[in-house]
Design a protein around this motif. Structure first.
Motif, PDB file in Angstrom:
ATOM      1  N   VAL A 172      58.632  55.364  26.086  1.00 21.91           N
ATOM      2  CA  VAL A 172      59.617  55.500  27.159  1.00 21.91           C
ATOM      3  C   VAL A 172      60.248  56.887  27.029  1.00 21.91           C
ATOM      4  N   SER A 173      59.693  57.803  27.786  1.00 20.81           N
ATOM      5  CA  SER A 173      60.082  59.207  27.734  1.00 20.81           C
ATOM      6  C   SER A 173      60.218  59.715  29.172  1.00 20.81           C
ATOM      7  N   PRO A 174      60.605  60.977  29.360  1.00 23.26           N
ATOM      8  CA  PRO A 174      60.776  61.481  30.730  1.00 23.26           C
ATOM      9  C   PRO A 174      59.521  61.360  31.597  1.00 23.26           C
ATOM     10  N   ARG A 175      58.318  61.368  30.984  1.00 23.52           N
ATOM     11  CA  ARG A 175      57.084  61.322  31.777  1.00 23.52           C
ATOM     12  C   ARG A 175      56.523  59.915  31.926  1.00 23.52           C
ATOM     13  N   TYR A 176      57.178  58.924  31.345  1.00 19.36           N
ATOM     14  CA  TYR A 176      56.497  57.632  31.278  1.00 19.36           C
ATOM     15  C   TYR A 176      56.346  56.961  32.644  1.00 19.36           C
ATOM     16  N   ARG A 177      57.272  57.189  33.570  1.00 13.62           N
ATOM     17  CA  ARG A 177      57.152  56.553  34.888  1.00 13.62           C
ATOM     18  C   ARG A 177      55.914  57.059  35.632  1.00 13.62           C
ATOM     19  N   ARG A 178      55.661  58.362  35.534  1.00 13.11           N
ATOM     20  CA  ARG A 178      54.466  58.908  36.187  1.00 13.11           C
ATOM     21  C   ARG A 178      53.200  58.343  35.554  1.00 13.11           C
ATOM     22  N   ASN A 179      53.141  58.300  34.208  1.00 11.94           N
ATOM     23  CA  ASN A 179      51.954  57.779  33.542  1.00 11.94           C
ATOM     24  C   ASN A 179      51.756  56.292  33.820  1.00 11.94           C
ATOM     25  N   ARG A 180      52.861  55.565  33.880  1.00  8.74           N
ATOM     26  CA  ARG A 180      52.768  54.130  34.225  1.00  8.74           C
ATOM     27  C   ARG A 180      52.161  53.957  35.614  1.00  8.74           C
ATOM     28  N   GLU A 181      52.608  54.776  36.561  1.00  5.93           N
ATOM     29  CA  GLU A 181      52.071  54.681  37.922  1.00  5.93           C
ATOM     30  C   GLU A 181      50.579  55.001  37.951  1.00  5.93           C
ATOM     31  N   LEU A 182      50.171  56.012  37.182  1.00  8.11           N
ATOM     32  CA  LEU A 182      48.751  56.367  37.143  1.00  8.11           C
ATOM     33  C   LEU A 182      47.911  55.248  36.524  1.00  8.11           C
ATOM     34  N   LEU A 183      48.450  54.569  35.535  1.00 14.28           N
ATOM     35  CA  LEU A 183      47.746  53.431  34.948  1.00 14.28           C
ATOM     36  C   LEU A 183      47.547  52.329  35.987  1.00 14.28           C
ATOM     37  N   HIS A 184      48.589  52.043  36.746  1.00 16.67           N
ATOM     38  CA  HIS A 184      48.482  51.010  37.776  1.00 16.67           C
ATOM     39  C   HIS A 184      47.445  51.400  38.828  1.00 16.67           C
ATOM     40  N   ILE A 185      47.422  52.664  39.210  1.00 15.95           N
ATOM     41  CA  ILE A 185      46.435  53.118  40.200  1.00 15.95           C
ATOM     42  C   ILE A 185      45.025  52.970  39.647  1.00 15.95           C
ATOM     43  N   GLY A 186      44.825  53.397  38.389  1.00 17.15           N
ATOM     44  CA  GLY A 186      43.500  53.311  37.794  1.00 17.15           C
ATOM     45  C   GLY A 186      43.004  51.895  37.680  1.00 17.15           C
ATOM     46  N   VAL A 187      43.858  50.981  37.225  1.00 18.36           N
ATOM     47  CA  VAL A 187      43.458  49.579  37.113  1.00 18.36           C
ATOM     48  C   VAL A 187      43.204  48.999  38.506  1.00 18.36           C
ATOM     49  N   GLY A 188      43.975  49.442  39.490  1.00 13.79           N
ATOM     50  CA  GLY A 188      43.732  48.997  40.861  1.00 13.79           C
ATOM     51  C   GLY A 188      42.346  49.381  41.353  1.00 13.79           C
ATOM     52  N   LEU A 189      41.882  50.566  40.971  1.00 17.75           N
ATOM     53  CA  LEU A 189      40.530  50.983  41.357  1.00 17.75           C
ATOM     54  C   LEU A 189      39.474  50.117  40.662  1.00 17.75           C
ATOM     55  N   VAL A 190      39.692  49.807  39.375  1.00 12.97           N
ATOM     56  CA  VAL A 190      38.759  48.930  38.670  1.00 12.97           C
ATOM     57  C   VAL A 190      38.735  47.550  39.323  1.00 12.97           C
ATOM     58  N   ARG A 191      39.892  47.122  39.838  1.00 10.25           N
ATOM     59  CA  ARG A 191      39.989  45.809  40.471  1.00 10.25           C
ATOM     60  C   ARG A 191      39.121  45.719  41.727  1.00 10.25           C
ATOM     61  N   GLN A 192      38.745  46.866  42.299  1.00 14.86           N
ATOM     62  CA  GLN A 192      37.815  46.848  43.433  1.00 14.86           C
ATOM     63  C   GLN A 192      36.408  46.446  43.002  1.00 14.86           C
ATOM     64  N   LEU A 193      36.121  46.546  41.697  1.00 13.48           N
ATOM     65  CA  LEU A 193      34.794  46.217  41.171  1.00 13.48           C
ATOM     66  C   LEU A 193      34.716  44.832  40.563  1.00 13.48           C
ATOM     67  N   THR A 194      35.846  44.346  40.033  1.00 15.24           N
ATOM     68  CA  THR A 194      35.845  43.049  39.359  1.00 15.24           C
ATOM     69  C   THR A 194      37.243  42.448  39.450  1.00 15.24           C
ATOM     70  N   PRO A 195      37.361  41.120  39.548  1.00 15.72           N
ATOM     71  CA  PRO A 195      38.702  40.513  39.576  1.00 15.72           C
ATOM     72  C   PRO A 195      39.437  40.757  38.259  1.00 15.72           C
ATOM     73  N   LEU A 196      40.669  41.205  38.358  1.00 16.41           N
ATOM     74  CA  LEU A 196      41.517  41.425  37.196  1.00 16.41           C
ATOM     75  C   LEU A 196      42.900  40.861  37.485  1.00 16.41           C
ATOM     76  N   PRO A 197      43.555  40.289  36.481  1.00 15.87           N
ATOM     77  CA  PRO A 197      44.939  39.873  36.690  1.00 15.87           C
ATOM     78  C   PRO A 197      45.850  41.090  36.817  1.00 15.87           C
ATOM     79  N   GLU A 198      47.070  40.838  37.246  1.00 12.90           N
ATOM     80  CA  GLU A 198      48.044  41.914  37.313  1.00 12.90           C
ATOM     81  C   GLU A 198      48.392  42.380  35.900  1.00 12.90           C
ATOM     82  N   LEU A 199      48.755  43.646  35.779  1.00  9.42           N
ATOM     83  CA  LEU A 199      49.194  44.172  34.494  1.00  9.42           C
ATOM     84  C   LEU A 199      50.488  43.479  34.055  1.00  9.42           C
ATOM     85  N   THR A 200      50.549  43.159  32.774  1.00 14.57           N
ATOM     86  CA  THR A 200      51.760  42.589  32.190  1.00 14.57           C
ATOM     87  C   THR A 200      52.512  43.683  31.437  1.00 14.57           C
TER      88      THR A 200
END
Length: 308
Positions: free
Chosen positions: A68-96
């Motif tokens: 949890v640092s000044p850049r963590y919100r941006r990196n968190r958003e990028l993680l969500h975007i990346g997993v969202g792209l993978v979700r187009q290929l295979t069903p995945l649960p939401e990130l916890t």
């Protein structure tokens, strides 16, 4: 060991369960944006020592630790975007997600990664594990925070099984797309005399060399940046060639893979999506590589071949 401990009071733990064929791609995505490591928790429920086979639909839980640092919100958003792209290929649960403190981060990092048994004798574990090993176990230490091959992807597991079968004592081994060097370590610990690894990613080359040193086999190995053809992979120099790379790359490299093998040598090739397997098999047949066994794990195919 866990990643070098940075000074952060709070961490964001992000986790997701994924099918085994997507474990390493998601691990690679996580590793790009987190500073506190990625751990992979193997799904259990079966005992290979009793002859039990894993379930047909296997999965693993991935956990990433984001400071949890000044850049963590941006990196968190990028993680969500990346997993969202993978979700187009295979069903995945939401990130916890949950916030944890420094002490819990240290405990979580070590607790969630379980030793992994592959084949009859191979035990893959993290450097800090003291899991008991049977007298004839071959132990491979791989840092699970590295995203270049930990044994959890079905193609890596199947390739390890092939190495266990084909890496005869005294053999010379070539690993094309060496990644973490997990296959090289296995071959050398099983008695291979010498191993050469090639990888086009300089970071993977550095990682592979570190893992070879950590496993005490670096003196009998070389890892080089590049692919075939390569001056350090002379024609007919190898008894066993390993190639866990994409199907299209296997098709284009087929003549060079065969050239590296001695007559009667073995090739284990994976990273092949089922729909591309016929193309790979045709390319191998055209280059005097006879497929002796074909393994299917979900969407992935592994081919065991003999140079004729």
């Amino acid at each position: 060991m866990p990643p070098r401990k940075p000074k952060h009071a709070r961490w964001l733990e992000i986790s997701v369960a994924a099918p085994h064929e997507y474990v390493e791609p998601i691990s690679s995505l996580f590793s790009r944006y987190v500073g506190g490591g990625v751990v992979i928790e193997e799904a259990g429920g079966h005992n290979p020592d009793e002859g039990e086979r894993p379930p047909a639909q296997r999965s693993a839980l991935l956990r990433a630790y984001l400071p949890v640092s000044p850049r963590y919100r941006r990196n968190r958003e990028l993680l969500h975007i990346g997993v969202g792209l993978v979700r187009q290929l295979t069903p995945l649960p939401e990130l916890t997600e949950r916030e944890i403190d420094e002490q819990e981060w240290e405990e979580a990092w070590k607790a969630h990664f379980s030793p992994l048994r592959v084949g009859r004798r191979l035990l893959v574990r993290a450097p800090w594990h003291d899991a008991p090993a049977a007298p004839d176990d071959v132990t491979i230490e791989i840092d699970p925070g590295l995203a270049f091959g930990t044994g959890h992807h079905p193609t890596t597991r199947r390739m390890l099984e092939c190495v266990e079968r084909f890496a005869a004592p005294g053999a010379r081994v070539l690993d094309v797309g060496a990644g973490s060097a997990i296959l090289m370590v296995a071959a050398l610990k099983l008695g291979a005399d010498r191993a050469v690894g090639l990888d086009v990613d300089p970071v993977a080359v550095k990682t592979a060399r570190a893992n070879l040193r950590a496993n005490g086999v670096a003196a009998r190995a070389s890892v080089l940046n590049g692919s075939l053809p390569h001056p350090r992979a002379a024609p007919g120099a190898f008894d066993l060639v390993l190639a866990n790379i994409a199907g299209a790359a296997l098709v284009s490299l087929a003549p060079h893979l065969r050239a590296a093998l001695r007559g009667g040598g073995r090739l284990a090739a994976s990273g092949i999506l089922a729909g591309h397997a016929p193309d790979v098999e045709r390319a191998f047949a055209a280059n005097a590589l006879r497929v002796t066994e074909r393994f299917t794990d979900g969407d992935w195919v592994t081919l065991a071949c003999e140079a004729v």
